[in-house]
Design a protein around this motif. Structure first.
Motif, PDB file in Angstrom:
ATOM      1  N   TYR A  56       0.815  -1.356  -0.037  1.00 50.18           N
ATOM      2  CA  TYR A  56      -0.006  -0.068   0.137  1.00 50.18           C
ATOM      3  C   TYR A  56       1.082   1.315  -0.156  1.00 50.18           C
ATOM      4  O   TYR A  56       1.619   1.315   0.773  1.00 50.18           O
ATOM      5  CB  TYR A  56      -0.950   0.003   1.216  1.00 50.18           C
ATOM      6  N   TRP A  79      -1.839   5.146   9.883  1.00 53.68           N
ATOM      7  CA  TRP A  79      -2.445   4.136   9.100  1.00 53.68           C
ATOM      8  C   TRP A  79      -1.784   2.723   9.868  1.00 53.68           C
ATOM      9  O   TRP A  79      -2.669   1.776  10.095  1.00 53.68           O
ATOM     10  CB  TRP A  79      -1.983   4.117   7.702  1.00 53.68           C
ATOM     11  N   TRP A  87      -4.269  -0.003  11.551  1.00 55.47           N
ATOM     12  CA  TRP A  87      -4.280  -1.534  10.991  1.00 55.47           C
ATOM     13  C   TRP A  87      -4.002  -2.507  11.748  1.00 55.47           C
ATOM     14  O   TRP A  87      -4.703  -3.659  12.138  1.00 55.47           O
ATOM     15  CB  TRP A  87      -3.107  -1.577   9.783  1.00 55.47           C
ATOM     16  N   PRO A 111     -10.332   2.984   3.735  1.00 56.80           N
ATOM     17  CA  PRO A 111      -8.935   2.838   3.320  1.00 56.80           C
ATOM     18  C   PRO A 111      -8.859   4.246   2.048  1.00 56.80           C
ATOM     19  O   PRO A 111      -7.430   4.740   2.250  1.00 56.80           O
ATOM     20  CB  PRO A 111      -8.756   1.584   2.347  1.00 56.80           C
ATOM     21  N   LEU A 118      -4.924   5.563   1.900  1.00 55.70           N
ATOM     22  CA  LEU A 118      -4.290   4.872   0.743  1.00 55.70           C
ATOM     23  C   LEU A 118      -4.088   5.454  -0.622  1.00 55.70           C
ATOM     24  O   LEU A 118      -5.318   5.672  -1.217  1.00 55.70           O
ATOM     25  CB  LEU A 118      -4.475   3.449   0.661  1.00 55.70           C
ATOM     26  N   THR A 167      -2.890   0.737  -4.033  1.00 51.95           N
ATOM     27  CA  THR A 167      -2.725  -0.632  -3.490  1.00 51.95           C
ATOM     28  C   THR A 167      -2.335  -1.638  -4.634  1.00 51.95           C
ATOM     29  O   THR A 167      -2.866  -1.596  -5.714  1.00 51.95           O
ATOM     30  CB  THR A 167      -4.104  -1.354  -2.680  1.00 51.95           C
TER      31      THR A 167
END
Length: 99
Positions: free
Chosen positions: A10, A20, A24, A83, A87, A90
């Motif tokens: 990512y 992040w 996560w 996300p 992000l 990905t």
């Protein structure tokens, strides 16, 4: 079903890599484990602002079916974690363990 493993890379928005990783670790990992996924490790590449991790599944459903269950779960929806907020890009690759 045979074990399926994905290597996920990512690219994270500038300035959000550490946030992040914390989200996560605190939110995504526990739910993935609860749903039968395995986490083979996670790494950060600060130079490229990337987060790299291994996820696997070898239960009765296919990886895709189990992944769909993860995304459809009430617990995932209650996270309030989009996300796209973190992000930029990905990349998911299927990999096979050899060692």
């Amino acid at each position: 079903m045979p074990r399926t493993t994905q290597l996920r890379t990512y690219t994270v928005r500038e300035g959000l890599l550490d946030e992040w990783v914390e989200r996560w670790r605190a939110e995504i990992v526990p739910l993935r484990l609860e749903l039968g996924f395995g986490i083979g490790g996670a790494w950060i590449d600060r130079e490229r602002n990337q987060f790299i991790w291994l996820i696997s599944y070898d239960g009765p459903e296919t990886f895709a079916e189990r992944n769909a269950m993860y995304w459809a779960s009430t617990a995932r929806k209650e996270m309030g974690l989009d996300p796209d907020d973190y992000l930029l890009h990905t990349e998911d690759r299927l990999v096979e363990e050899r060692y």
